[in-house]
Design a protein around this motif. Structure first.
Motif, PDB file in Angstrom:
ATOM      1  N   LYS A   1      35.534  35.408  21.472  1.00 36.05           N
ATOM      2  CA  LYS A   1      37.080  35.827  20.781  1.00 36.05           C
ATOM      3  C   LYS A   1      37.184  37.096  20.595  1.00 36.05           C
ATOM      4  O   LYS A   1      37.764  37.554  19.721  1.00 36.05           O
ATOM      5  N   GLN A   2      36.977  38.051  21.583  1.00 38.53           N
ATOM      6  CA  GLN A   2      36.877  39.308  21.652  1.00 38.53           C
ATOM      7  C   GLN A   2      38.473  39.700  22.335  1.00 38.53           C
ATOM      8  O   GLN A   2      39.082  40.974  22.307  1.00 38.53           O
ATOM      9  N   ILE A   3      38.934  38.843  22.752  1.00 42.30           N
ATOM     10  CA  ILE A   3      40.113  39.019  23.810  1.00 42.30           C
ATOM     11  C   ILE A   3      41.635  38.642  22.831  1.00 42.30           C
ATOM     12  O   ILE A   3      41.312  37.164  22.497  1.00 42.30           O
ATOM     13  N   LYS A   4      42.488  39.456  22.649  1.00 45.56           N
ATOM     14  CA  LYS A   4      43.688  38.979  21.860  1.00 45.56           C
ATOM     15  C   LYS A   4      44.603  38.597  22.845  1.00 45.56           C
ATOM     16  O   LYS A   4      45.250  37.463  22.643  1.00 45.56           O
ATOM     17  N   LYS A   5      44.849  39.008  23.947  1.00 50.72           N
ATOM     18  CA  LYS A   5      45.835  38.653  24.932  1.00 50.72           C
ATOM     19  C   LYS A   5      45.225  38.686  26.536  1.00 50.72           C
ATOM     20  O   LYS A   5      44.563  39.756  26.542  1.00 50.72           O
ATOM     21  N   MET A   6      45.690  37.972  27.178  1.00 49.92           N
ATOM     22  CA  MET A   6      45.217  37.818  28.634  1.00 49.92           C
ATOM     23  C   MET A   6      46.751  37.881  29.619  1.00 49.92           C
ATOM     24  O   MET A   6      47.533  37.250  29.198  1.00 49.92           O
ATOM     25  N   MET A   7      46.627  38.919  30.371  1.00 51.00           N
ATOM     26  CA  MET A   7      47.602  38.997  31.230  1.00 51.00           C
ATOM     27  C   MET A   7      46.908  38.689  32.779  1.00 51.00           C
ATOM     28  O   MET A   7      46.285  39.451  33.255  1.00 51.00           O
ATOM     29  N   SER A   8      47.402  37.463  33.169  1.00 54.82           N
ATOM     30  CA  SER A   8      46.662  36.902  34.627  1.00 54.82           C
ATOM     31  C   SER A   8      47.529  36.091  35.269  1.00 54.82           C
ATOM     32  O   SER A   8      48.836  35.899  34.806  1.00 54.82           O
ATOM     33  N   SER A   9      46.848  35.851  36.428  1.00 55.78           N
ATOM     34  CA  SER A   9      47.628  35.077  37.283  1.00 55.78           C
ATOM     35  C   SER A   9      47.259  33.701  37.430  1.00 55.78           C
ATOM     36  O   SER A   9      48.102  32.534  37.468  1.00 55.78           O
ATOM     37  N   TYR A  10      45.850  33.553  37.594  1.00 51.18           N
ATOM     38  CA  TYR A  10      45.325  32.179  37.631  1.00 51.18           C
ATOM     39  C   TYR A  10      44.256  31.830  36.533  1.00 51.18           C
ATOM     40  O   TYR A  10      43.160  33.152  36.517  1.00 51.18           O
ATOM     41  N   VAL A  11      44.228  30.739  35.903  1.00 53.32           N
ATOM     42  CA  VAL A  11      43.160  30.727  34.901  1.00 53.32           C
ATOM     43  C   VAL A  11      42.559  29.303  34.721  1.00 53.32           C
ATOM     44  O   VAL A  11      42.140  29.128  33.664  1.00 53.32           O
ATOM     45  N   GLY A  12      42.862  28.810  35.796  1.00 59.58           N
ATOM     46  CA  GLY A  12      42.370  27.167  35.723  1.00 59.58           C
ATOM     47  C   GLY A  12      40.888  26.863  35.743  1.00 59.58           C
ATOM     48  O   GLY A  12      40.635  25.583  35.642  1.00 59.58           O
ATOM     49  N   GLU A  13      39.942  27.601  35.541  1.00 58.70           N
ATOM     50  CA  GLU A  13      38.428  27.534  35.846  1.00 58.70           C
ATOM     51  C   GLU A  13      38.007  27.488  34.369  1.00 58.70           C
ATOM     52  O   GLU A  13      36.450  27.466  34.289  1.00 58.70           O
ATOM     53  N   ASN A  14      38.613  27.965  33.301  1.00 59.85           N
ATOM     54  CA  ASN A  14      37.917  28.196  32.019  1.00 59.85           C
ATOM     55  C   ASN A  14      38.520  27.209  31.056  1.00 59.85           C
ATOM     56  O   ASN A  14      39.685  27.367  30.479  1.00 59.85           O
ATOM     57  N   ALA A  15      37.691  26.362  30.635  1.00 64.94           N
ATOM     58  CA  ALA A  15      38.049  25.545  29.669  1.00 64.94           C
ATOM     59  C   ALA A  15      38.119  26.166  28.328  1.00 64.94           C
ATOM     60  O   ALA A  15      38.955  25.685  27.469  1.00 64.94           O
ATOM     61  N   GLU A  16      37.310  27.146  27.887  1.00 63.15           N
ATOM     62  CA  GLU A  16      37.462  27.680  26.570  1.00 63.15           C
ATOM     63  C   GLU A  16      38.912  28.715  26.680  1.00 63.15           C
ATOM     64  O   GLU A  16      39.517  28.693  25.562  1.00 63.15           O
ATOM     65  N   PHE A  17      39.435  29.124  27.876  1.00 63.61           N
ATOM     66  CA  PHE A  17      40.794  29.850  27.913  1.00 63.61           C
ATOM     67  C   PHE A  17      41.706  28.733  27.667  1.00 63.61           C
ATOM     68  O   PHE A  17      42.614  29.073  26.780  1.00 63.61           O
ATOM     69  N   GLU A  18      41.667  27.731  27.798  1.00 68.39           N
ATOM     70  CA  GLU A  18      42.709  26.572  27.870  1.00 68.39           C
ATOM     71  C   GLU A  18      42.570  26.054  26.198  1.00 68.39           C
ATOM     72  O   GLU A  18      43.684  25.936  25.805  1.00 68.39           O
ATOM     73  N   ARG A  19      41.564  25.859  25.791  1.00 64.29           N
ATOM     74  CA  ARG A  19      41.247  25.387  24.306  1.00 64.29           C
ATOM     75  C   ARG A  19      42.276  26.479  23.419  1.00 64.29           C
ATOM     76  O   ARG A  19      42.891  26.261  22.380  1.00 64.29           O
ATOM     77  N   GLN A  20      41.588  28.011  23.591  1.00 65.92           N
ATOM     78  CA  GLN A  20      42.184  28.921  22.927  1.00 65.92           C
ATOM     79  C   GLN A  20      44.012  29.038  23.001  1.00 65.92           C
ATOM     80  O   GLN A  20      44.736  29.351  22.369  1.00 65.92           O
ATOM     81  N   LEU A  21      44.324  28.771  24.294  1.00 64.77           N
ATOM     82  CA  LEU A  21      45.599  29.140  24.504  1.00 64.77           C
ATOM     83  C   LEU A  21      46.507  27.735  23.742  1.00 64.77           C
ATOM     84  O   LEU A  21      47.512  28.114  23.106  1.00 64.77           O
ATOM     85  N   LEU A  22      45.975  26.749  23.906  1.00 64.37           N
ATOM     86  CA  LEU A  22      46.533  25.281  23.239  1.00 64.37           C
ATOM     87  C   LEU A  22      46.557  25.411  21.660  1.00 64.37           C
ATOM     88  O   LEU A  22      47.345  24.974  21.161  1.00 64.37           O
ATOM     89  N   SER A  23      45.740  25.991  21.302  1.00 63.88           N
ATOM     90  CA  SER A  23      45.311  26.124  19.633  1.00 63.88           C
ATOM     91  C   SER A  23      46.153  27.505  19.093  1.00 63.88           C
ATOM     92  O   SER A  23      46.290  27.548  17.914  1.00 63.88           O
ATOM     93  N   GLY A  24      46.609  28.225  19.949  1.00 65.37           N
ATOM     94  CA  GLY A  24      47.481  29.563  19.686  1.00 65.37           C
ATOM     95  C   GLY A  24      46.481  30.661  19.299  1.00 65.37           C
ATOM     96  O   GLY A  24      47.045  31.696  18.763  1.00 65.37           O
ATOM     97  N   GLU A  25      45.204  30.547  19.369  1.00 69.64           N
ATOM     98  CA  GLU A  25      44.429  31.900  19.237  1.00 69.64           C
ATOM     99  C   GLU A  25      44.593  32.733  20.082  1.00 69.64           C
ATOM    100  O   GLU A  25      44.188  33.904  19.912  1.00 69.64           O
ATOM    101  N   LEU A  26      45.042  32.556  21.589  1.00 68.18           N
ATOM    102  CA  LEU A  26      45.100  33.535  22.426  1.00 68.18           C
ATOM    103  C   LEU A  26      46.450  33.640  22.850  1.00 68.18           C
ATOM    104  O   LEU A  26      47.083  32.590  23.261  1.00 68.18           O
ATOM    105  N   GLU A  27      46.926  34.936  23.109  1.00 69.14           N
ATOM    106  CA  GLU A  27      48.293  35.222  23.371  1.00 69.14           C
ATOM    107  C   GLU A  27      48.177  35.307  25.133  1.00 69.14           C
ATOM    108  O   GLU A  27      47.146  36.093  25.541  1.00 69.14           O
TER     109      GLU A  27
END
Length: 248
Positions: A86-112
């Protein structure tokens, strides 16, 4: 390299003073990256990512980071390591489909998250390196990407205005480099890295092989040393494949 000019009544003499860009390790090279910094990290998927610097960032514990990268790694490698802690506050990316933790943080509002069309992301980075503040593109018209952005019509077609994308630190990984910072990438590992190296206030390069000035073929250099501020020879590269598909 600093340039100094000395003038007297008869001539101007220009001398070049070369700064030492060589660092001993990833830990030393990223030592002053502060909390809240904006980072660009080269690579495409797991291809050509700065493995040593990412691990050093994890160990340093720097947080509240904004990370600009085409991908967000996978759960146990690449930028996925920084997401896991949880060191990343915000991700600026094009493709993020291989990362389950990314998905979890996005859906929970933990990650911008700022999802950017891949061509737009690449061009925003390129424009920063070229000193061009903004450009117009048709990508994103009629979608959420266009919300809040200026739209202009050229020859009857709508275009979005997109701003150049800079970073406090650009971190890339090359195949070879010399002590002046000149970089050579191997095949597809160039990806976003050659553009990112020109778009950071400070550019850090890790290389598989560090050589003396003059040992690289000048015609094969992909990033000139003038863009690189710190360089070190990395080690222990895993070079993972993001998704392997085989047939019997």
């Amino acid at each position: 390299m600093n340039q100094r000019k000395f003038r007297n009544s008869t001539y101007i003499c220009t001398t070049y003073i070369f700064m030492n860009k060589v660092y001993s390790s990833a830990k030393e090279a990223i030592h002053d990256i502060p909390n809240g910094a904006t980072l660009m990290l080269g690579g495409f998927g797991l291809n050509g990512i700065p493995e040593n610097c990412i691990q050093a960032l994890v160990e340093k514990g720097v947080h509240e980071l904004t990370c600009i990268s085409n991908n967000a790694g996978v759960d146990d490698f690449g930028l996925g390591l920084l997401l896991k802690t949880k060191q990343i506050k915000k991700m600026m990316s094009s493709y993020v489909g291989e990362n389950a933790e990314f998905e979890r943080q996005l859906l929970s509002g933990e990650l911008e998250v700022d999802l950017i069309p891949q061509g737009t992301l690449a061009t925003r980075i390129q424009m920063a390196g070229m000193g061009i503040p903004a450009f117009y593109t048709p990508a994103g018209i009629g979608t959420e990407v266009a919300e809040g952005k200026e739209v202009r019509i050229f020859d009857g077609k709508e275009y979005l205005m997109e701003y150049a994308l800079h970073a406090d630190f650009a971190i890339v990984k090359a195949w070879k480099g010399d002590k002046l910072g000149n970089l050579v990438f191997r095949k597809t590992t160039r990806n976003f890295s050659t553009s990112m190296a020109k778009a950071g206030t400070i550019t850090i390069a890790e290389v598989e092989e560090l050589v003396e000035p003059g040992e690289l073929d000048a015609d094969q250099i992909h990033v000139a040393g003038v863009y690189v501020h710190r360089i070190f020879q990395g080690s222990g590269y895993e070079k993972r494949i993001e998704r392997r598909t085989t047939s019997k």
